[in-house]
Design an enzyme around this catalytic site. Structure first.
Site, PDB file in Angstrom:
ATOM      1  N   GLU A  69       0.835  -1.212   0.000  1.00 55.56           N
ATOM      2  CA  GLU A  69       0.000   0.000   0.000  1.00 55.56           C
ATOM      3  C   GLU A  69       0.869   1.261   0.000  1.00 55.56           C
ATOM      4  O   GLU A  69       0.556   2.247  -0.667  1.00 55.56           O
ATOM      5  CB  GLU A  69      -0.931   0.022   1.213  1.00 55.56           C
ATOM      6  CG  GLU A  69      -1.964  -1.107   1.234  1.00 55.56           C
ATOM      7  CD  GLU A  69      -2.870  -1.094   0.016  1.00 55.56           C
ATOM      8  OE1 GLU A  69      -3.177   0.000  -0.486  1.00 55.56           O
ATOM      9  OE2 GLU A  69      -3.241  -2.185  -0.454  1.00 55.56           O
ATOM     10  N   ASP A 120       3.746  -4.192  -5.854  1.00 58.30           N
ATOM     11  CA  ASP A 120       4.277  -5.482  -5.395  1.00 58.30           C
ATOM     12  C   ASP A 120       5.808  -5.452  -5.402  1.00 58.30           C
ATOM     13  O   ASP A 120       6.463  -5.926  -4.468  1.00 58.30           O
ATOM     14  CB  ASP A 120       3.792  -6.624  -6.301  1.00 58.30           C
ATOM     15  CG  ASP A 120       2.386  -7.085  -5.928  1.00 58.30           C
ATOM     16  OD1 ASP A 120       1.867  -6.638  -4.895  1.00 58.30           O
ATOM     17  OD2 ASP A 120       1.817  -7.897  -6.688  1.00 58.30           O
TER      18      ASP A 120
END
Ligand SMILES: [Zn+2]
Length: 423
Positions: free
Chosen positions: A280, A366
């Site tokens: 995030e 990611d």
């Protein structure tokens, strides 16, 4: 452009959207069913056959409801436009002895209410039939109704002043009204961004500070490592409504908050929570959030300019079932209502572009998480979350390419595995 040509374009676009929605959904159901027996080999060790079948059945149940909803949406839209629904509401409000702007706010309110009422049974069915059957639902009917009432109240408090302001600008601000309306819209979004974490979200959930301990220490070290300042780490009682887990950021600037669902913390180990948060954080650090805000600002400016042009075009009204053009040209609420109703039909074909853009950001976030936390831990967390949310591991490739904001599980995990130092 003539009215009948515009009607034809609208009908073709609407038919194409419905056909595509149903076809993609049928493909998704067929693909998920064909792969129902066992999870993909990369997941076989962690996800059992039982959980995999549950995810398949859950996906199919949601798709079937979605197909029915697509049909109902189409019927409601046709009834409101070519069926004369909006014209009828215009006629009814025209007869009322109230200020013209109130008439238009009422018109918009009724149109929005019709859409809301049409979607209500689906929302109920989703929560109390599908989520219930698969063991995710923790909402009671009383809580669901209270949520509905609160949502309506928030919508009225925020939406009414905005509606009045935009309609007033459309009527009074001259040729450049759309530019002022855009500024008002931007201001409104900023206001919601400020109010959401501190005023709106607490109406629905309880937020408590993340307790001190290993987990909190890890998270604070991660934030420091990434040069990220948050004004608070909170746990939200997501379990009040659903078994699904999540983590997110709200607010902006120095007022940013990190929010974890209690369901997520209960399920993930501290290093997995850290990896999810690192992902995030990646969205923030790589300016994904900013890029999205800029994009949506540009798109809304273009759309308002388009509306400014359409509202002066008689074919726009006649082509959508509003024969009384003289009234339509006097009441900006009519153009606004028709525009809001038919816009999704014309933007639907852009969904694959926004989905692809979003998936690219997911890969980047990611990779960020792999650099600043652990790719292994993120894979472990994702697999648990896929399983807990009964998200399908075997989506139809075309359905996924069209709609999915996140890459398919197998692709995402394979990329992360490639980034992880081999153990
Ligand atoms: Zn993400």
């Amino acid at each position: 452009m003539t009215a009948s040509i515009f009607t034809a374009i609208f009908l073709v676009a609407l038919g194409a959207m419905l056909a595509l929605r149903l076809w993609l959904s049928a493909r998704q159901i067929a693909h998920v069913r064909a792969h129902r027996d066992a999870p993909p080999s990369a997941f076989a060790a962690q996800v059992g056959d039982v959980a995999h079948r549950k995810a398949a059945d859950y996906t199919v149940a949601k798709q079937k409801l979605g197909q029915l909803e697509a049909l109902v949406d189409t019927v409601v839209l046709l009834a409101l436009t070519l069926g004369g629904g909006v014209a009828l509401i215009v006629h009814a409000t025209q007869a009322l002895d109230i200020a013209p702007i109130v008439r238009d706010v009422l018109l918009l309110g009724v149109v929005v209410a019709i859409g809301g009422i049409a979607s209500l049974p689906f929302s109920w069915w989703r929560t109390f039939r599908i989520e219930e059957r698969f063991g995710f639902n923790r909402t009671t009917l009383a809580l669901w109704l209270v949520d509905l009432a609160k949502g309506l109240a928030v919508g009225l408090v925020l939406g009414l002043p905005l509606g009045f302001l935009v309609l007033w600008l459309m009527q009074r601000a001259g040729a450049w009204w759309w530019l002022y309306a855009w500024l008002a819209w931007m201001g409104f979004q900023l206001l919601v961004l400020v109010l959401y974490p501190t005023v709106i979200a607490p109406l629905f959930n309880r937020f408590s500070p993340l307790p001190a301990g290993d987990e909190r220490d890890r998270i604070e070290r991660l934030l420091a490592r990434c040069g990220f300042r948050a004004s608070g780490l909170f746990v939200m009682d997501g379990s009040k409504r659903s078994g699904h887990g999540n983590a997110y950021f709200t607010g902006f600037g120095k007022a940013k908050r990190v929010v974890f669902f209690d369901t997520l913390l209960a399920r993930l180990a501290p290093d997995e929570v850290e990896a999810v948060l690192a992902h995030e954080l990646g969205h923030f650090r790589l300016r994904h959030v900013l890029k999205r805000v800029v994009w949506s600002a540009l798109v809304s400016l273009a759309l308002l300019a388009l509306l400014a042009w359409l509202m002066r075009s008689p074919w726009f009204y006649r082509g959508l079932g509003m024969a009384d053009v003289a009234t339509a040209l006097e009441r900006p609420g009519i153009a606004l209502a028709l525009f809001m109703l038919v816009l999704p039909v014309f933007t639907f074909m852009l969904a694959p572009l926004t989905s692809a853009y979003s998936r690219r950001h997911e890969f980047e976030a990611d990779a960020f998480a792999a650099r600043h936390a652990s790719a292994h831990a993120l894979v472990a967390a994702l697999i648990k979350l896929y399983e807990d949310n009964a998200a399908t591991l075997t989506p139809d490739p075309l359905h996924s390419a069209f709609y999915d904001s996140h890459p398919p599980a197998t692709v995402r995990v394979a990329r992360l595995a490639a980034l992880a130092p081999s153990a």
